[in-house]
Scaffold this motif. Structure first.
Motif, PDB file in Angstrom:
ATOM      1  N   SER A   1      10.265  74.608 -10.967  1.00  0.00           N
ATOM      2  CA  SER A   1       9.128  75.097 -11.852  1.00  0.00           C
ATOM      3  C   SER A   1       8.072  75.889 -10.823  1.00  0.00           C
ATOM      4  N   ARG A   2       8.132  75.544  -9.546  1.00  0.00           N
ATOM      5  CA  ARG A   2       7.325  76.423  -8.692  1.00  0.00           C
ATOM      6  C   ARG A   2       8.233  76.851  -7.494  1.00  0.00           C
ATOM      7  N   VAL A   3       7.675  78.073  -7.106  1.00  0.00           N
ATOM      8  CA  VAL A   3       8.741  78.729  -5.955  1.00  0.00           C
ATOM      9  C   VAL A   3       7.672  79.250  -5.247  1.00  0.00           C
ATOM     10  N   GLU A   4       7.711  78.934  -3.801  1.00  0.00           N
ATOM     11  CA  GLU A   4       6.895  79.671  -2.657  1.00  0.00           C
ATOM     12  C   GLU A   4       7.645  81.068  -2.140  1.00  0.00           C
ATOM     13  N   VAL A   5       6.850  82.088  -2.381  1.00  0.00           N
ATOM     14  CA  VAL A   5       7.410  83.319  -1.802  1.00  0.00           C
ATOM     15  C   VAL A   5       6.454  84.230  -0.893  1.00  0.00           C
ATOM     16  N   GLY A   6       6.895  85.147  -0.103  1.00  0.00           N
ATOM     17  CA  GLY A   6       6.106  85.914   0.776  1.00  0.00           C
ATOM     18  C   GLY A   6       5.816  87.256   0.011  1.00  0.00           C
ATOM     19  N   GLY A   7       5.217  88.036   0.524  1.00  0.00           N
ATOM     20  CA  GLY A   7       4.702  89.334   0.092  1.00  0.00           C
ATOM     21  C   GLY A   7       3.336  89.600   0.110  1.00  0.00           C
ATOM     22  N   ASN A   8       2.728  90.688  -0.061  1.00  0.00           N
ATOM     23  CA  ASN A   8       1.336  90.917  -0.106  1.00  0.00           C
ATOM     24  C   ASN A   8       0.740  91.637  -1.680  1.00  0.00           C
ATOM     25  N   THR A   9       2.120  91.914  -2.204  1.00  0.00           N
ATOM     26  CA  THR A   9       1.646  92.284  -3.486  1.00  0.00           C
ATOM     27  C   THR A   9       2.479  91.596  -4.635  1.00  0.00           C
ATOM     28  N   ILE A  10       1.997  91.777  -5.859  1.00  0.00           N
ATOM     29  CA  ILE A  10       2.949  91.345  -7.000  1.00  0.00           C
ATOM     30  C   ILE A  10       4.207  91.979  -6.862  1.00  0.00           C
ATOM     31  N   GLN A  11       4.430  93.171  -6.555  1.00  0.00           N
ATOM     32  CA  GLN A  11       5.889  93.796  -6.546  1.00  0.00           C
ATOM     33  C   GLN A  11       6.610  93.266  -5.180  1.00  0.00           C
ATOM     34  N   GLU A  12       6.236  92.865  -4.086  1.00  0.00           N
ATOM     35  CA  GLU A  12       6.661  92.330  -3.239  1.00  0.00           C
ATOM     36  C   GLU A  12       7.070  90.848  -3.330  1.00  0.00           C
ATOM     37  N   THR A  13       6.084  90.044  -4.069  1.00  0.00           N
ATOM     38  CA  THR A  13       6.510  88.782  -4.311  1.00  0.00           C
ATOM     39  C   THR A  13       7.657  88.632  -5.128  1.00  0.00           C
ATOM     40  N   LEU A  14       7.523  89.472  -6.282  1.00  0.00           N
ATOM     41  CA  LEU A  14       8.672  89.484  -7.498  1.00  0.00           C
ATOM     42  C   LEU A  14      10.254  90.049  -6.781  1.00  0.00           C
ATOM     43  N   ALA A  15      10.017  90.869  -5.737  1.00  0.00           N
ATOM     44  CA  ALA A  15      11.229  91.404  -5.149  1.00  0.00           C
ATOM     45  C   ALA A  15      11.995  90.172  -4.591  1.00  0.00           C
ATOM     46  N   GLU A  16      11.066  89.452  -3.703  1.00  0.00           N
ATOM     47  CA  GLU A  16      11.554  88.144  -2.864  1.00  0.00           C
ATOM     48  C   GLU A  16      12.278  87.275  -3.915  1.00  0.00           C
ATOM     49  N   LEU A  17      11.423  87.082  -4.936  1.00  0.00           N
ATOM     50  CA  LEU A  17      11.816  86.080  -5.860  1.00  0.00           C
ATOM     51  C   LEU A  17      13.341  86.272  -6.436  1.00  0.00           C
ATOM     52  N   THR A  18      13.280  87.466  -6.872  1.00  0.00           N
ATOM     53  CA  THR A  18      14.705  88.147  -7.572  1.00  0.00           C
ATOM     54  C   THR A  18      15.779  88.080  -6.424  1.00  0.00           C
ATOM     55  N   LEU A  19      15.448  88.333  -4.983  1.00  0.00           N
ATOM     56  CA  LEU A  19      16.379  88.179  -4.082  1.00  0.00           C
ATOM     57  C   LEU A  19      16.962  86.920  -3.963  1.00  0.00           C
ATOM     58  N   ASN A  20      16.042  85.954  -4.011  1.00  0.00           N
ATOM     59  CA  ASN A  20      16.261  84.553  -3.749  1.00  0.00           C
ATOM     60  C   ASN A  20      17.443  83.906  -4.905  1.00  0.00           C
ATOM     61  N   PHE A  21      16.861  84.539  -6.216  1.00  0.00           N
ATOM     62  CA  PHE A  21      17.453  83.997  -7.470  1.00  0.00           C
ATOM     63  C   PHE A  21      17.943  85.375  -8.233  1.00  0.00           C
ATOM     64  N   PRO A  22      18.868  85.808  -7.811  1.00  0.00           N
ATOM     65  CA  PRO A  22      19.400  87.131  -8.555  1.00  0.00           C
ATOM     66  C   PRO A  22      19.607  86.895  -9.824  1.00  0.00           C
ATOM     67  N   ASP A  23      20.094  86.035 -10.441  1.00  0.00           N
ATOM     68  CA  ASP A  23      20.276  85.910 -11.882  1.00  0.00           C
ATOM     69  C   ASP A  23      19.051  86.099 -12.593  1.00  0.00           C
ATOM     70  N   LEU A  24      17.823  85.895 -12.103  1.00  0.00           N
ATOM     71  CA  LEU A  24      16.472  86.097 -12.594  1.00  0.00           C
ATOM     72  C   LEU A  24      16.034  87.556 -12.945  1.00  0.00           C
ATOM     73  N   LYS A  25      16.784  88.357 -11.871  1.00  0.00           N
ATOM     74  CA  LYS A  25      16.251  89.903 -12.056  1.00  0.00           C
ATOM     75  C   LYS A  25      16.229  90.714 -13.629  1.00  0.00           C
ATOM     76  N   LYS A  26      17.381  90.396 -14.175  1.00  0.00           N
ATOM     77  CA  LYS A  26      17.577  91.119 -15.286  1.00  0.00           C
ATOM     78  C   LYS A  26      16.580  90.572 -16.619  1.00  0.00           C
ATOM     79  N   ASN A  27      16.096  89.380 -16.267  1.00  0.00           N
ATOM     80  CA  ASN A  27      15.085  88.720 -17.182  1.00  0.00           C
ATOM     81  C   ASN A  27      13.915  89.215 -17.089  1.00  0.00           C
ATOM     82  N   LEU A  28      13.376  89.754 -15.848  1.00  0.00           N
ATOM     83  CA  LEU A  28      12.098  90.013 -15.467  1.00  0.00           C
ATOM     84  C   LEU A  28      12.070  91.867 -15.342  1.00  0.00           C
TER      85      LEU A  28
END
Length: 472
Positions: free
Chosen positions: A18-45
């Motif tokens: 329910s909570r995921v810790e990610v790096g990045g300095n902007t929303i774009q960078e954090t979402l990029a790392e999130l979907t890199l860690n969880f690829p199946d999430l990308k198409k839903n975002l």
């Protein structure tokens, strides 16, 4: 690292986190790392052009990024990012949920409700609910969750069905006496609804296995009857980020609430420790086995508990988060009280020894018991038996069977009056105090020849077998 809160429909793509810790300095960078860690999430975002989908809202703290710098909104280690699918749209997480013709017919009365409909029914089928206990509360809770179409139900219970359960545990029948409750429950629920999956765990919950178990489910429903397990389930639900639908019963009163629920804005409500930071003193609050419960009460409260589980899953209505419902069956009065997160509530950073914390055992070992009929048979066979009455003198004077009177409070001091060389039958009014006496004698003095009389003097009084033995 920033924290991203994952909404329930998308947690299937993040291993139920329910909570995921990610790096990045902007929303774009954090979402990029999130979907890199969880690829199946990308198409839903993101859409085919890499843009955030129109039905997905992103919040930095409590601000919509569309009102800030959109994807370029800066974040830091203190930023909480919330992914909020728009109410009018869908995340796509339910696209693979389909129903057979038979299921459509079965759930028709749900689907035709304007504010419920097919979307909510899909959420029920996709959901995973872990029910702790299949007894008084678990029976109606499980029956209605299964009937409603909750697609994946887990049952934790290692007890067996006893004839004394049948007064209130409507999930079971006489033919189930002696069988493991989890197995009997699974069979009954699959008969009720063959279109759902039932997983059973015939194990005792401990600090070693609870967190892993709860993490596999979307919602946990607590139907336990002792404080160590109640605190264990609460703390594990908090650590796993799972909502905990709570219910409790005693004699004529019931309680219901929803703990650790995260709403659409990413705000998590109070948990059980915000209401009760520490447990009561051992023995201060009896359980149902000691104090009894009106048979119909678990049906009422367990059904309300099922209602809250369904609301949490579907997002329909307002769950009892931050509210505490109390029902009195005798006066038919209800109260809904407000509860809030306490600043002084203990921090939950890991699981502890809950039996030590509460000062009582989560699960008492089984005692040797006999029924009134078995007791009468022993006497008719001329067996050498000692009978001990642990009630108070006033109760003994009112009605007794000529047993040796040793009130519960004096059992330890008078242990030497109790035989170790023959069967000893211990009784009280209903069986609760005699069970306590036996545990004291076994734990502190090593007795192994004690039998608790089921139903106590009340069962004897109602039996024709002892009509001539009762002294009034």
């Amino acid at each position: 690292m920033a924290t991203i809160i994952i909404p329930t429909p998308l947690r299937k793509f993040t291993n139920q986190q329910s909570r995921v810790e990610v790096g990045g300095n902007t929303i774009q960078e954090t979402l990029a790392e999130l979907t890199l860690n969880f690829p199946d999430l990308k198409k839903n975002l993101f859409d085919e052009n890499g843009q955030i989908r129109g039905y997905v809202n992103i919040f930095a703290g409590d601000e919509d990024i569309r009102n800030l710098q959109q994807e370029n909104t800066p974040v830091n280690g203190q930023t909480t990012i919330s992914i909020i699918p728009a109410i009018a749209g869908g995340s796509g997480a339910l696209d693979d949920i389909t129903f057979s013709k038979e299921e459509y017919a079965r759930y028709n009365r749900h689907i035709i409700i304007p504010d419920f409909g097919l979307e909510a029914q899909k959420k029920l089928k996709a959901a995973k609910v872990l029910v702790i206990g299949s007894g008084g509360l678990g029976s109606p809770l499980l029956l209605y969750l299964a009937a409603a179409g909750v697609g994946n139900i887990g049952i934790v219970d290692f007890d067996t069905v006893d004839d004394s359960n049948l007064q209130r545990q409507v999930l079971f029948g006489t033919e189930d006496i002696g069988k493991p409750k989890a197995e009997a429950a699974q069979k009954r629920l699959q008969s009720l609804n063959p279109y759902i999956n039932i997983e059973i765990y015939k194990t005792q919950l401990t600090s070693q296995n609870t967190l892993e178990l709860i993490s596999q489910y979307d919602v946990v429903a607590d139907g336990t009857d002792n404080f160590p397990i109640r605190y264990l389930v609460n703390d594990a639900a908090v650590l796993a980020g799972k909502p905990n639908v709570y219910a409790s019963i005693f004699q004529f009163e019931g309680q219901v609430s929803v703990f650790n629920y995260t709403d659409a804005n990413g705000v998590t409500g109070p948990n059980y420790r915000d209401l009760y930071p520490t447990p009561p003193e051992p023995g201060l609050i009896p359980n149902c086995a000691e104090g009894g419960v009106l048979g119909v009460l678990p049906g009422i409260i367990g059904s309300l508990q099922a209602n809250e589980v369904i609301k949490v899953i579907t997002g329909v209505g307002e769950p009892l988060s931050g509210r505490f419902f109390v029902f009195d069956a005798l006066t038919f009065q209800t109260r809904t009280l407000k509860i809030t997160k306490r600043a002084d509530a203990p921090a939950i950073t890991g699981l502890i020894d809950y039996e030590q914390f509460c000062g009582v055992k989560a699960v008492e070992r089984k005692l040797k018991e006999i029924s009134v009929e078995e007791f009468a048979q022993w006497q008719n066979n001329g067996e050498d038996i000692q009978v001990i009455d642990v009630r108070e003198p006033a109760e003994y004077e009112q009605i007794n069977i000529g047993a040796l009177l040793i009130p519960l409070g004096t059992v330890a001091q008078r242990a030497d009056e109790i035989s170790r060389n023959k069967k000893v039958v211990v009784h009280c009014k209903l069986g609760g105090r005699s069970a306590k006496a036996i545990r004291t004698l076994e734990d502190e003095f090593g007795f192994d020849n004690l039998y608790n009389l089921k139903g106590g003097i009340t069962a004897i009084e109602q039996s024709e077998l002892f009509a001539k033995s009762i002294h009034i």
